[in-house]
Design a protein around this motif. Structure first.
Motif, PDB file in Angstrom:
ATOM      1  N   PRO A  14       0.800  -1.229   0.000  1.00  0.00           N
ATOM      2  CA  PRO A  14       0.000   0.000   0.000  1.00  0.00           C
ATOM      3  C   PRO A  14       0.839   1.288   0.000  1.00  0.00           C
ATOM      4  N   ALA A  15       2.141   1.170   0.216  1.00  0.00           N
ATOM      5  CA  ALA A  15       2.998   2.353   0.070  1.00  0.00           C
ATOM      6  C   ALA A  15       3.549   2.434  -1.351  1.00  0.00           C
ATOM      7  N   ASP A  34       7.968  -6.269  -7.467  1.00  0.00           N
ATOM      8  CA  ASP A  34       7.488  -6.879  -6.220  1.00  0.00           C
ATOM      9  C   ASP A  34       7.772  -8.369  -6.233  1.00  0.00           C
ATOM     10  N   GLU A  35       8.225  -8.860  -5.075  1.00  0.00           N
ATOM     11  CA  GLU A  35       8.631 -10.273  -5.019  1.00  0.00           C
ATOM     12  C   GLU A  35       7.634 -11.163  -4.283  1.00  0.00           C
ATOM     13  N   GLY A  47       1.235  -6.488  -1.506  1.00  0.00           N
ATOM     14  CA  GLY A  47       2.050  -6.585  -0.288  1.00  0.00           C
ATOM     15  C   GLY A  47       1.362  -7.275   0.870  1.00  0.00           C
ATOM     16  N   THR A  48       1.870  -6.993   2.054  1.00  0.00           N
ATOM     17  CA  THR A  48       1.333  -7.582   3.281  1.00  0.00           C
ATOM     18  C   THR A  48      -0.140  -7.229   3.427  1.00  0.00           C
ATOM     19  N   CYS A  54      -4.243  -6.386   6.332  1.00  0.00           N
ATOM     20  CA  CYS A  54      -5.491  -5.643   6.482  1.00  0.00           C
ATOM     21  C   CYS A  54      -6.694  -6.367   5.893  1.00  0.00           C
ATOM     22  N   LYS A  58      -9.686  -8.395   7.883  1.00  0.00           N
ATOM     23  CA  LYS A  58     -11.017  -7.778   7.958  1.00  0.00           C
ATOM     24  C   LYS A  58     -12.094  -8.705   7.417  1.00  0.00           C
ATOM     25  N   HIS A 121      12.798  -9.704  -7.380  1.00  0.00           N
ATOM     26  CA  HIS A 121      13.461  -8.958  -6.313  1.00  0.00           C
ATOM     27  C   HIS A 121      14.153  -7.712  -6.864  1.00  0.00           C
ATOM     28  N   GLY A 122      14.015  -6.621  -6.139  1.00  0.00           N
ATOM     29  CA  GLY A 122      14.700  -5.385  -6.525  1.00  0.00           C
ATOM     30  C   GLY A 122      15.780  -5.037  -5.519  1.00  0.00           C
ATOM     31  N   SER A 151       9.727  -1.557   0.604  1.00  0.00           N
ATOM     32  CA  SER A 151       9.787  -3.021   0.796  1.00  0.00           C
ATOM     33  C   SER A 151       9.085  -3.490   2.066  1.00  0.00           C
ATOM     34  N   GLY A 152       8.483  -2.568   2.812  1.00  0.00           N
ATOM     35  CA  GLY A 152       7.567  -2.974   3.882  1.00  0.00           C
ATOM     36  C   GLY A 152       8.215  -3.587   5.106  1.00  0.00           C
ATOM     37  N   ASP A 320       6.115   0.995   5.772  1.00  0.00           N
ATOM     38  CA  ASP A 320       6.613   0.324   6.976  1.00  0.00           C
ATOM     39  C   ASP A 320       8.137   0.312   7.051  1.00  0.00           C
ATOM     40  N   ALA A 328      -1.210   0.948   6.725  1.00  0.00           N
ATOM     41  CA  ALA A 328      -1.320   0.995   5.274  1.00  0.00           C
ATOM     42  C   ALA A 328      -1.599   2.414   4.767  1.00  0.00           C
TER      43      ALA A 328
HETATM   44  P1  FAD Z   1       4.124  -4.176   2.581  1.00  0.00           P
HETATM   45  O1  FAD Z   1       2.654  -4.212   2.550  1.00  0.00           O
HETATM   46  O2  FAD Z   1       4.833  -5.100   3.506  1.00  0.00           O
HETATM   47  O3  FAD Z   1       4.603  -4.418   1.089  1.00  0.00           O
HETATM   48  C1  FAD Z   1       5.921  -4.523   0.727  1.00  0.00           C
HETATM   49  C2  FAD Z   1       6.014  -5.341  -0.542  1.00  0.00           C
HETATM   50  O4  FAD Z   1       7.343  -5.262  -1.021  1.00  0.00           O
HETATM   51  C3  FAD Z   1       5.716  -6.820  -0.348  1.00  0.00           C
HETATM   52  O5  FAD Z   1       4.877  -7.277  -1.374  1.00  0.00           O
HETATM   53  C4  FAD Z   1       7.083  -7.482  -0.446  1.00  0.00           C
HETATM   54  O6  FAD Z   1       7.022  -8.804  -0.971  1.00  0.00           O
HETATM   55  C5  FAD Z   1       7.778  -6.553  -1.403  1.00  0.00           C
HETATM   56  N1  FAD Z   1       9.235  -6.532  -1.297  1.00  0.00           N
HETATM   57  C6  FAD Z   1       9.992  -6.424  -0.180  1.00  0.00           C
HETATM   58  N2  FAD Z   1      11.297  -6.342  -0.489  1.00  0.00           N
HETATM   59  C7  FAD Z   1      11.367  -6.402  -1.844  1.00  0.00           C
HETATM   60  C8  FAD Z   1      12.435  -6.349  -2.752  1.00  0.00           C
HETATM   61  N3  FAD Z   1      13.688  -6.170  -2.364  1.00  0.00           N
HETATM   62  N4  FAD Z   1      12.155  -6.461  -4.075  1.00  0.00           N
HETATM   63  C9  FAD Z   1      10.871  -6.619  -4.491  1.00  0.00           C
HETATM   64  N5  FAD Z   1       9.834  -6.646  -3.669  1.00  0.00           N
HETATM   65  C10 FAD Z   1      10.068  -6.532  -2.357  1.00  0.00           C
HETATM   66  N6  FAD Z   1      -2.624  -1.644   8.519  1.00  0.00           N
HETATM   67  C11 FAD Z   1      -3.705  -0.850   8.450  1.00  0.00           C
HETATM   68  O7  FAD Z   1      -3.559   0.331   8.149  1.00  0.00           O
HETATM   69  N7  FAD Z   1      -4.959  -1.327   8.712  1.00  0.00           N
HETATM   70  C12 FAD Z   1      -5.181  -2.613   9.066  1.00  0.00           C
HETATM   71  O8  FAD Z   1      -6.316  -3.021   9.287  1.00  0.00           O
HETATM   72  C13 FAD Z   1      -4.066  -3.481   9.142  1.00  0.00           C
HETATM   73  N8  FAD Z   1      -4.232  -4.779   9.472  1.00  0.00           N
HETATM   74  C14 FAD Z   1      -3.146  -5.607   9.493  1.00  0.00           C
HETATM   75  C15 FAD Z   1      -3.352  -6.944   9.830  1.00  0.00           C
HETATM   76  C16 FAD Z   1      -2.275  -7.817   9.841  1.00  0.00           C
HETATM   77  C17 FAD Z   1      -2.509  -9.270  10.196  1.00  0.00           C
HETATM   78  C18 FAD Z   1      -0.982  -7.342   9.489  1.00  0.00           C
HETATM   79  C19 FAD Z   1       0.196  -8.286   9.454  1.00  0.00           C
HETATM   80  C20 FAD Z   1      -0.772  -6.014   9.169  1.00  0.00           C
HETATM   81  C21 FAD Z   1      -1.856  -5.129   9.179  1.00  0.00           C
HETATM   82  N9  FAD Z   1      -1.689  -3.775   8.877  1.00  0.00           N
HETATM   83  C22 FAD Z   1      -2.774  -2.950   8.854  1.00  0.00           C
HETATM   84  C23 FAD Z   1      -0.373  -3.192   8.565  1.00  0.00           C
HETATM   85  C24 FAD Z   1      -0.216  -3.037   7.061  1.00  0.00           C
HETATM   86  O9  FAD Z   1      -0.364  -4.304   6.453  1.00  0.00           O
HETATM   87  C25 FAD Z   1       1.148  -2.437   6.757  1.00  0.00           C
HETATM   88  O10 FAD Z   1       1.304  -1.223   7.447  1.00  0.00           O
HETATM   89  C26 FAD Z   1       1.290  -2.175   5.265  1.00  0.00           C
HETATM   90  O11 FAD Z   1       1.115  -3.362   4.520  1.00  0.00           O
HETATM   91  C27 FAD Z   1       2.655  -1.550   4.939  1.00  0.00           C
HETATM   92  O12 FAD Z   1       2.711  -1.275   3.587  1.00  0.00           O
HETATM   93  P2  FAD Z   1       4.088  -1.253   2.787  1.00  0.00           P
HETATM   94  O13 FAD Z   1       3.722  -1.000   1.369  1.00  0.00           O
HETATM   95  O14 FAD Z   1       5.044  -0.358   3.463  1.00  0.00           O
HETATM   96  O15 FAD Z   1       4.692  -2.726   2.932  1.00  0.00           O
END
Ligand code: FAD
Ligand code: AMP
Length: 478
Positions: A14-15, A34-35, A47-48, A54, A58, A121-122, A151-152, A320, A328
């Protein structure tokens, strides 16, 4: 020759995905790597959040809340609902279908916006240079004027409680269980632990939540945390505060957990499944080649300024992976801000108005400072609280538990924090976020008409109560 882009985003959570879409809206040439791989080996965007966070949480919270309401509330409406049956496989299939539809939706959005999606992978080699390793192992270099690291995060694993993927699992595993465990242990009474604990409790598991801290939900307003603990215990969540887990092992088909209780005495708990939900850590695995100049702090977060600049020209980091709440929507706003800034437009994130929501029943949501934080700041303040018990709509919904609370400055009436526990709290908080975004006062909320009968009237009345002008509840003397 290397592929050339204006922007390469690493991570499509989501970022990352909003950063890619917004950059493409600015007519920039964008690739997003994305990996993510699902358990069946398929790759997926989102992503996550979409795949293991999320959205699936839900989906299960909604299904199990319906069950709980049918079991415990229907009678009050005069509806008999005997013989209710749960088909967990169907419930899980629904969850999986929602996730699949949503993640495919992002693929569709990328296509429509002209973003090149690359599965693999990046790794940032140097400013402007990214190595892309496809899932088949082939590598190629991408050149980009700007690189956005997104990358979260990944679940924290306790050294003394290693995951085994079967009975000792992380939050992703806990979302995909195919049978209801008789006894479920959850380590960590944070947002994720409480949501997952609620899901499996409502499905019939005996749930024990072990939380190291002596206080419950310390990041929430004290009155909200107190009310929440009461309701969660009523649901049957056995929440044990001040209990630090020191180890766990498989024994005779079960998991034996060892922990120190509040008096430091060693205790044992035997469960069938143990969920470790002790937080998440930034995911910087193989993300940065040596010498990129991008700095990590001691906890592994990429160091950025308020505009998500890493300090290295053309390298940004969001979500993250960087400081701030792991949410998210916080990541989404950062991704959009960065893309706007890259394109030379205005971009900003207001970190003082980031809403937090816990999707339990009752639901919990807040924005801004807690009463405890305002008190500690020394600023004179006033509080207005309105119980949902006095809301006609909430009563009609059989959802009178909880309250809306406003904390505002007594000097200039500015709203400093809004805290809601009760029906649809996560939706209601949006009004408070908007109010704070526009530096609204309680008087502004007081003078805003709210439809009747709606849950939103609770916020209106709380604003009135802050000045002892509430209509629908007696005002406190003083
Ligand atoms: P991520 O969602 O983690 O995405 C990162 C992506 O990058 C992943 O797909 C990963 O595979 C990829 N990646 C990583 N490294 C590399 C690389 N080197 N090369 C290529 N790809 C790569 N937040 C909310 O706001 N509301 C909620 O209700 C909520 N519920 C949640 C419930 C659970 C069970 C969990 C675990 C989390 C929840 N969160 C919630 C938190 C939310 O999921 C995270 O804050 C959010 O996903 C972060 O987004 P992001 O894009 O930074 O990272
Ligand atoms: P969050 O960071 O909001 O996901 O919450 C994780 C929770 O897990 C925090 O409240 C921590 O205090 C708690 N926690 C961390 N380690 C342990 C442990 N060893 N035993 C019990 N609780 C823990």
């Amino acid at each position: 020759m290397a592929d050339q882009y204006d922007v390469v985003v690493i991570g499509a959570g989501p970022a990352g995905y909003p950063a890619a879409i917004r950059a493409a809206q600015h007519k920039l040439r964008v690739a997003c790597i994305d990996e993510w791989k699902n358990r069946d080996g398929s790759s997926a965007l989102g992503g996550t959040c979409l795949n293991a966070g999320c959205i699936p949480s839900k989906a299960l919270l909604e299904s199990t809340e319906l069950l709980h309401r049918a079991q415990h509330e229907f009678a009050a409406h005069g509806i008999g609902a005997s013989g209710l049956k749960v088909d967990l496989a169907a419930m899980q299939k629904r969850r999986a279908t929602i996730v699949k539809t949503m993640t495919q939706g992002i693929a569709g959005l990328f296509k429509a916006a002209g973003v090149t999606a690359l599965a693999g992978h990046g790794r940032l080699l140097a400013p402007g240079r990214v190595e892309f390793t496809a899932h088949d192992g082939s590598k190629r270099e991408l050149l980009a004027k700007h690189v956005v690291l997104a990358s979260g995060s990944v679940p924290v694993e306790l050294k003394s409680v290693p995951f085994d993927g079967k009975q000792i699992i992380d939050s992703w595993g806990a979302l995909e269980l195919d049978a209801v465990p008789k006894r479920l242990g959850v380590i960590g009474a944070g947002v994720i632990g409480l949501e997952l604990g609620s899901v499996w409790r409502r499905l019939g598991a005996e749930v024990v939540v072990l939380e190291a801290l002596p206080d419950f939900l310390p990041m929430a307003d004290g009155a909200v945390a107190k009310e929440a603990l009461r309701h969660f215990r009523k649901l049957g969540l056995d929440i044990r505060l001040g209990t630090k887990v020191s180890g766990a092992k498989r024994a005779g088909g079960a998991v034996e957990v060892e922990y120190a209780d509040a008096s430091a005495a060693t205790q044992r708990l035997v469960v069938d499944t143990l969920v470790v939900a002790v937080g998440r850590r930034p995911n910087s695995r193989e993300l940065l080649a040596d010498g990129t100049g991008v700095k990590l702090d001691e906890r592994g977060f990429v160091v950025v300024d308020d505009a998500c600049r890493t300090g290295i020209d053309g390298v940004w980091a969001v979500g993250d992976l960087v400081r701030g709440p792991m949410l998210a929507h916080k990541g989404k706003e950062e991704g959009v801000m960065v893309a706007d800034l890259i394109a030379g437009h205005f971009g900003e994130v207001n970190y003082r108005a980031v809403p937090s929501v816990i999707y339990t029943a009752p639901e919990i949501a807040w924005v801004g400072q807690t009463e405890e934080q305002v008190k500690a700041s020394g600023r004179p303040y006033k509080v207005g609280t309105f119980p949902f018990m006095a809301s006609g709509r909430a009563r009609a919904m059989e959802a009178g538990a909880g309250f809306a609370k406003i904390v505002a400055a007594s000097d200039d009436d500015e709203i400093l924090g809004v805290h809601i526990i009760g029906p649809m709290a996560g939706e209601l908080i949006a009004e408070a976020v908007l109010a704070m975004e526009y530096s609204a006062s309680t008087e502004d909320l007081q003078r805003t008409m709210h439809a009747h009968p709606t849950l939103s009237e609770a916020l209106h009345e709380a604003a009135l109560a802050a000045d002892r002008k509430a209509i629908d509840i007696p005002n406190k003397a003083g």
